[in-house]
Design an enzyme around this catalytic site. Structure first.
Site, PDB file in Angstrom:
ATOM      1  N   LYS A   1       0.762  -1.113  -0.454  1.00 53.96           N
ATOM      2  CA  LYS A   1       0.003   0.262  -0.056  1.00 53.96           C
ATOM      3  C   LYS A   1       0.456   1.117  -0.014  1.00 53.96           C
ATOM      4  CE  LYS A   1      -2.739   2.808   3.634  1.00 53.96           C
ATOM      5  NZ  LYS A   1      -4.139   2.373   4.441  1.00 53.96           N
TER       6      LYS A   1
ATOM      7  N   GLU B   1     -10.194   3.846   2.415  1.00 52.93           N
ATOM      8  CA  GLU B   1      -9.398   4.654   0.862  1.00 52.93           C
ATOM      9  C   GLU B   1      -7.960   2.898   0.713  1.00 52.93           C
ATOM     10  OE1 GLU B   1      -8.046   5.030   3.533  1.00 52.93           O
ATOM     11  OE2 GLU B   1      -5.731   5.200   2.828  1.00 52.93           O
TER      12      GLU B   1
ATOM     13  N   LYS C   1     -10.487  12.732   8.519  1.00 52.84           N
ATOM     14  CA  LYS C   1      -9.700  12.321   9.665  1.00 52.84           C
ATOM     15  C   LYS C   1      -9.779  13.256  10.482  1.00 52.84           C
ATOM     16  CE  LYS C   1      -6.997   8.443   8.142  1.00 52.84           C
ATOM     17  NZ  LYS C   1      -7.534   7.322   8.868  1.00 52.84           N
TER      18      LYS C   1
ATOM     19  N   ARG D   1      -7.897  -0.141   0.940  1.00 54.17           N
ATOM     20  CA  ARG D   1      -8.255  -1.807   0.207  1.00 54.17           C
ATOM     21  C   ARG D   1      -8.724  -1.500  -1.360  1.00 54.17           C
ATOM     22  NH1 ARG D   1     -12.977  -1.857   5.071  1.00 54.17           N
ATOM     23  NH2 ARG D   1     -11.862  -1.266   5.743  1.00 54.17           N
TER      24      ARG D   1
ATOM     25  N   ASP E   1     -12.401   7.404   3.778  1.00 51.64           N
ATOM     26  CA  ASP E   1     -11.555   6.959   4.526  1.00 51.64           C
ATOM     27  C   ASP E   1     -10.130   5.223   4.154  1.00 51.64           C
ATOM     28  OD1 ASP E   1      -8.809   7.509   5.742  1.00 51.64           O
ATOM     29  OD2 ASP E   1     -10.034   7.671   7.843  1.00 51.64           O
TER      30      ASP E   1
ATOM     31  N   ASP F   1      -2.960  10.488   3.936  1.00 48.16           N
ATOM     32  CA  ASP F   1      -3.584   9.434   4.135  1.00 48.16           C
ATOM     33  C   ASP F   1      -4.145  10.944   4.212  1.00 48.16           C
ATOM     34  OD1 ASP F   1      -6.257   8.275   4.138  1.00 48.16           O
ATOM     35  OD2 ASP F   1      -5.435   6.758   5.365  1.00 48.16           O
TER      36      ASP F   1
HETATM   37  N1  BES Z   1      -4.430   4.306   6.953  1.00 49.79           N
HETATM   38  C1  BES Z   1      -5.709   3.870   7.808  1.00 49.79           C
HETATM   39  C2  BES Z   1      -5.923   3.146   8.826  1.00 49.79           C
HETATM   40  C3  BES Z   1      -4.434   3.503   9.937  1.00 49.79           C
HETATM   41  C4  BES Z   1      -5.228   4.275  10.789  1.00 49.79           C
HETATM   42  C5  BES Z   1      -3.334   3.235  10.132  1.00 49.79           C
HETATM   43  C6  BES Z   1      -4.354   4.186  12.576  1.00 49.79           C
HETATM   44  C7  BES Z   1      -2.688   3.241  11.281  1.00 49.79           C
HETATM   45  C8  BES Z   1      -3.574   4.186  12.029  1.00 49.79           C
HETATM   46  C9  BES Z   1      -6.501   3.763   6.964  1.00 49.79           C
HETATM   47  O1  BES Z   1      -6.199   4.364   5.568  1.00 49.79           O
HETATM   48  C10 BES Z   1      -8.031   4.716   7.833  1.00 49.79           C
HETATM   49  O2  BES Z   1      -8.702   4.947   7.407  1.00 49.79           O
HETATM   50  N2  BES Z   1      -9.177   3.003   7.752  1.00 49.79           N
HETATM   51  C11 BES Z   1     -10.267   3.418   8.950  1.00 49.79           C
HETATM   52  C12 BES Z   1     -10.740   2.437   7.542  1.00 49.79           C
HETATM   53  C13 BES Z   1     -12.544   2.685   8.304  1.00 49.79           C
HETATM   54  C14 BES Z   1     -12.341   3.985   7.583  1.00 49.79           C
HETATM   55  C15 BES Z   1     -13.115   1.857   8.339  1.00 49.79           C
HETATM   56  C16 BES Z   1      -9.427   3.099   9.838  1.00 49.79           C
HETATM   57  O3  BES Z   1      -9.203   2.367  10.573  1.00 49.79           O
HETATM   58  O4  BES Z   1     -10.194   4.035  11.055  1.00 49.79           O
HETATM   59 ZN    ZN Z   2      -4.519   4.632   4.372  1.00 50.45          ZN
HETATM   60 MN    MN Z   3      -7.520   5.732   5.855  1.00 46.65          MN
END
Ligand code: BES
Ligand code: ZN
Ligand code: MN
Length: 497
Positions: free
Chosen positions: A267, A351, A279, A353, A349, A272
């Site tokens: 990835k 993104e 966020k 996947r 968010d 992000d």
């Molecule tokens: N890059 C983030 C995952 C992440 C968040 C890694 C915090 C490390 C610390 C990913 O793209 C993301 O934002 N995932 C969301 C998914 C949700 C919207 C279903 C998450 O984990 O909040």
């Molecule tokens: Zn991410």
């Molecule tokens: Mn994200």
């Protein structure tokens, strides 16, 4: 840093510093005993006076120990002898390196590598010592206007092995450790670089440099190429950014031409923000690390090429930013992935996947032996496993076992999570083939379930490194994980043939 392997007596080392261990309470290791005998009990006198009790994490630097050829002796606390295992060994080497770095030795001769460690070989101890040393001297200060110079940086380490017939295998192990550490340093540097420098274009340039240095095949797909391939999911993430997305494809051919390649997918979200599903502000800077999967793929190529492993390897990096903009995708948008499956983007968010699913479909063309993706995919994985274990998901148990084994060997550990069909239901959408989120419950599992729908044609594993790729707080920085695991997985794969 330079490493060499020796098998000698500690009291006869011509060195700036000889490093030996002390068990708790107040028991010298074998190498410590030898110096003690040669020096008329200089060490046991000091220990008896209570200056070094052997507690783990403690060190004591001695000067002018009589009848030795070294300038200094560094005592390192090892904790209780019967509790001394792999973790304690790593901690002891780490403590030794830290003290050596803070004192005047340019070079040192370490005898900790002679200590017996339960269920671990001399090779393992040497490789780990190299990794701990390289980690101890790693600095990321290239963006400071004045470099923080370590007073006199450690330049050379001699690692002592118990028997002369282990010199050869010890040297191999040191080489392996050095290659892994070089790969980790690349991964750490890329991770630590901020989003305004490390863009998708920057990642592609780094891949180009690697390809030139190590004679790898490189292809960088541009936005128009992705359009031609119908990568609607990947492109939907890039819409909100002014930085063009890149799909980086690296190939290393070290194995038999007929042999199927292993494919690594990383990835590469270089920042992000969450997109329109923005966020919260706190710690958002850490989302520069959202390309750690990509950084690990590049670092792994460096290590594999340096070691010349006899196997074929493909790396695929979908790289993009995830930002909000008038042109960005919106919650509720439906996009069509390269596989033809449609996706309702309920949260922009989620993104990772979306970029990974098209990369996984693209991987099919290499007829892989196995595909492993590496991604900072979910905050839920951090809740589940903390910062210790990487989350492992797989559609093939034998592949999962190989990754677990490589993780245990390198102490870069993973935990096997379920990928049962029962969880797939959470991805139901009223408007498309699937939604891109599955609700709060089991968030790291439903994310993996989403990916599994694009990985049906080959053996596949997914490593969620959201909790392990970097550290927060005062030691904020990239860890270089899970690069040791990946390289050992590939070493074992190349031995299979
Ligand atoms: N890059 C983030 C995952 C992440 C968040 C890694 C915090 C490390 C610390 C990913 O793209 C993301 O934002 N995932 C969301 C998914 C949700 C919207 C279903 C998450 O984990 O909040
Ligand atoms: Zn991410
Ligand atoms: Mn994200």
């Amino acid at each position: 840093m330079e490493f060499s392997i020796k098998s000698g007596s500690p009291e006869k080392q011509r060195s700036a510093c000889v490093v030996v261990g002390v068990f708790e309470p107040r028991k010298l290791s074998l190498a410590g005993e030898l110096i003690d005998q040669a020096s008329n009990h200089a060490l046991s006198d000091i220990i008896r006076r209570g200056d070094m009790e052997g507690k783990s994490g403690t060190t004591l630097l001695l000067h002018n120990v009589p009848n030795t050829l070294c300038e200094r002796v560094l005592l390192v606390g090892l904790g209780k002898e019967r509790d001394f295992k792999d973790k304690e060994y790593r901690d002891a080497v780490r403590a030794a390196i830290k003290t050596l770095n803070e004192t005047g030795s340019l070079e040192a001769s370490i005898f900790l590598t002679e200590l017996p460690v339960k269920r671990r070989t001399t090779e393992w101890k040497v490789e780990q010592a190299v990794l701990m040393a390289m980690e101890g001297i790693y600095r990321f200060d290239r963006l400071k206007s004045k470099q923080e110079e370590a007073r006199r940086p450690l330049r050379r380490l001699v690692l002592n092995v118990p028997r002369r017939n282990e010199l050869g295998s010890g040297e191999e192990a040191a080489k392996r450790g050095q290659a892994i550490a070089d790969g980790m340093n690349l991964a750490k540097d890329l991770g630590n670089l901020p989003g305004n420098i490390c863009t998708p274009t920057y990642l592609a340039e780094q891949a180009r440099e690697l390809a030139e240095t190590y004679k790898l095949k490189l292809e960088v797909l541009e936005q128009k190429d992705m359009e031609a391939l119908n990568m609607g999911a990947l492109l939907s993430v890039a819409r909100g950014s002014r930085q063009p997305p890149k799909l980086i494809v690296l190939q290393y051919s070290g194995g038999d031409k007929k042999r199927k390649p292993v494919v690594l997918v990383g990835k590469g979200i270089t920042f992000d923000s969450g997109g329109i599903s923005l966020k919260p502000g706190a710690e958002m800077d850490e989302m520069k690390y959202d390309m750690s999967g990509a950084a690990n793929v590049l670092g792994t190529f460096k290590a594999v090429a340096q070691l010349g492993l006899p196997l074929n390897l493909v790396g695929i990096i979908p790289a993009s930013e995830n930002l909000p903009d008038g042109n960005a995708s919106k919650p509720g948008d439906v996009v069509t992935s390269m596989s033809g499956q449609t996706i309702e983007v309920l949260n922009t968010d989620a993104e990772g996947r979306l970029v990974l699913c098209d990369a996984l479909t693209y991987a099919e063309r290499f007829e892989p032996e196995a595909v492993v993706d590496i991604a900072t995919l979910t905050g839920a994985c951090v809740i589940a496993l903390g910062h210790v274990a990487t989350g492992l998901f797989s559609n093939h148990d034998a592949l999962a076992r190989e990754l677990i084994h490589a993780g245990e060997y390198t102490f870069d550990r993973v935990w096997h999570m379920p990928l049962w069909d029962d969880y797939q239901e959470q991805l139901k959408s009223n408007f498309a083939d699937m939604a891109n989120i599955g609700g709060r419950a089991g968030g790291s599992i439903t994310a993996a379930c989403f990916l599994s729908r694009f990985a049906k044609k080959y053996d596949w594993a997914h490593l969620d490194i959201a909790g392990t790729a970097w550290k927060s707080g005062k030691d904020k920085g990239s860890t270089g994980r899970p690069l040791p695991l990946l390289v050992h997985f590939l070493i074992n794969k190349s031995a299979e043939s």
